[in-house]
Design an enzyme around this catalytic site. Structure first.
Site, mmCIF file in Angstrom:
data_model
loop_
_atom_site.group_PDB
_atom_site.id
_atom_site.type_symbol
_atom_site.label_atom_id
_atom_site.label_comp_id
_atom_site.label_asym_id
_atom_site.label_seq_id
_atom_site.Cartn_x
_atom_site.Cartn_y
_atom_site.Cartn_z
ATOM 1 N N CYS A 56 -3.515 8.596 7.634
ATOM 2 C CA CYS A 56 -2.428 7.836 7.015
ATOM 3 C C CYS A 56 -1.272 7.939 8.095
ATOM 4 O O CYS A 56 -0.765 8.938 8.315
ATOM 5 C CB CYS A 56 -1.865 8.648 5.776
ATOM 6 S SG CYS A 56 -0.422 7.732 5.065
ATOM 7 N N ASP A 77 -2.869 -1.865 -15.344
ATOM 8 C CA ASP A 77 -1.957 -1.480 -14.202
ATOM 9 C C ASP A 77 -0.531 -1.763 -14.622
ATOM 10 O O ASP A 77 0.314 -1.115 -13.687
ATOM 11 C CB ASP A 77 -2.381 -2.289 -13.060
ATOM 12 C CG ASP A 77 -1.974 -2.221 -11.891
ATOM 13 O OD1 ASP A 77 -1.465 -0.874 -11.676
ATOM 14 O OD2 ASP A 77 -1.514 -2.817 -10.740
ATOM 15 N N LEU A 97 -9.116 7.324 -7.373
ATOM 16 C CA LEU A 97 -10.396 7.422 -8.377
ATOM 17 C C LEU A 97 -11.653 7.594 -7.164
ATOM 18 O O LEU A 97 -11.576 6.331 -6.876
ATOM 19 C CB LEU A 97 -10.442 7.008 -9.463
ATOM 20 C CG LEU A 97 -11.544 7.360 -10.498
ATOM 21 C CD1 LEU A 97 -11.527 8.631 -11.199
ATOM 22 C CD2 LEU A 97 -11.877 5.993 -11.373
ATOM 23 N N SER A 119 1.924 0.344 1.302
ATOM 24 C CA SER A 119 1.884 -0.403 0.241
ATOM 25 C C SER A 119 3.081 -0.646 -0.518
ATOM 26 O O SER A 119 3.398 -1.793 -1.008
ATOM 27 C CB SER A 119 0.849 0.038 -0.945
ATOM 28 O OG SER A 119 -0.618 -0.401 -0.412
#
Length: 317
Positions: A195, A131, A155, A213
């Protein structure tokens, strides 16, 4: 070819022994299509203030620039879906941050994996990434047959959903390669519809500069923009909305990694507890947690933003 098959079988068995839930392998080549998409995404400014994403472009799209003579890219998935959830009336924390910092947990496993490979196979040169390096993890995961990129940009594994950490091991050893799988999102638009900030601008494309985020973790400014007021649905650190609504996550099962056991404070703290927490307490409670990325000042900023007039006082997507 027989030795290549043996080495491949050994590596996949080793991955399972070390606690990885899924392992896929692809040939190390340049990612031309992904290079175009990444360049377009960056040119549109969808990375916001995350300028580090502009760095090492050539390495991001070609693993052979990260490891000399790279031949194989091993992608590993590690489940982080928790058995317990936060109290719904408290400021929310993304599930990946419930336990210990995954960077450290997985990095140790990758080091062990490389050592065991050298013991069994012989000289193997490679590097492990989690990451925080210029690697397009999701692209390699799809090439390795571990799933497809959902409309929420995550994913998705057909049998297990999307609550996984993705790790990458690039090595100079030829192996047997897996192929990609189909996209099973179909006509579903639950993530796009859910969202609250409109960060999912089109199927599979996330405008990072509009993501909850991003604002609660990556943004280092002292103030969150007013135009986001009332759109965070009580998320204080990260956001799981687009995963929580995904039908494929009905297959998510609790992880078995003891180091990802939730920190009690995350499960039990009330809004008042978070507001009254001191910096010393924060450093002690979250010293091994992904939450330290926001630092105490960032958590305080996020809490104050949620408390402003017009922001929901509670919520659990």
């Amino acid at each position: 070819m027989l030795q290549t098959e043996k080495n491949t079988a050994f590596i996949k068995q080793l991955a399972a022994e070390l606690g990885f839930d899924h392992c896929g392998i692809a040939a190390a080549t340049q990612l031309d299509e992904d290079a175009y998409r990444l360049e377009n995404w960056l040119n549109k400014g969808m990375h916001g203030t995350m300028k580090y994403m502009e760095n090492y472009f050539d390495k991001r799209i070609d693993p052979r620039k990260l490891v000399d003579n790279a031949q194989s890219v091993i992608t590993l998935l590690m489940n982080y879906f928790p058995a317990q959830q936060q109290r719904p009336d408290a400021p929310q924390v993304a599930k990946y941050a419930y336990g210990a910092d995954y960077h450290e947990v997985i990095r140790d496993k990758l080091k062990t994996m490389l050592l065991r490979m050298e013991e069994q196979i012989g000289a193997v040169h490679g590097r492990g990434f989690v990451d925080s390096a210029p690697v397009l993890e999701r692209s390699w995961a799809t090439r390795s047959g571990l799933g497809w990129i959902g409309k929420n940009g995550n994913l998705i594994h057909k049998q297990a959903g999307s609550y996984f950490f993705i790790a990458t091991l690039i090595i100079d050893l030829p192996l047997c390669y897996d192929g990609p799988v189909a996209d099973y999102c179909g006509s579903c638009t639950r993530c796009l519809d859910a969202c609250p900030t409109g960060a999912l601008v089109s199927p599979g494309v996330v405008d990072g500069s509009r993501c909850i985020s991003y604002f609660t973790i990556e943004l280092k400014e002292l103030v969150i923009p007013d135009h986001m007021q009332g759109k965070f649905e009580n998320w204080m650190f990260g956001c799981d909305i687009c995963q929580d609504v995904c039908p494929w996550n009905r297959f998510a099962k609790p992880h078995t990694e003891i180091q990802f056991t939730p920190i009690p404070a995350i499960l039990n703290f009330s809004t008042k507890d978070w507001e009254e927490m001191t910096e010393a307490a924060f450093r002690q409670l979250f010293k091994n947690s992904p939450m330290k990325r926001s630092k105490f000042a960032g958590i305080r900023r996020n809490l104050q933003f949620l408390e402003k007039k017009g922001s929901p006082s509670s919520g659990n997507p």
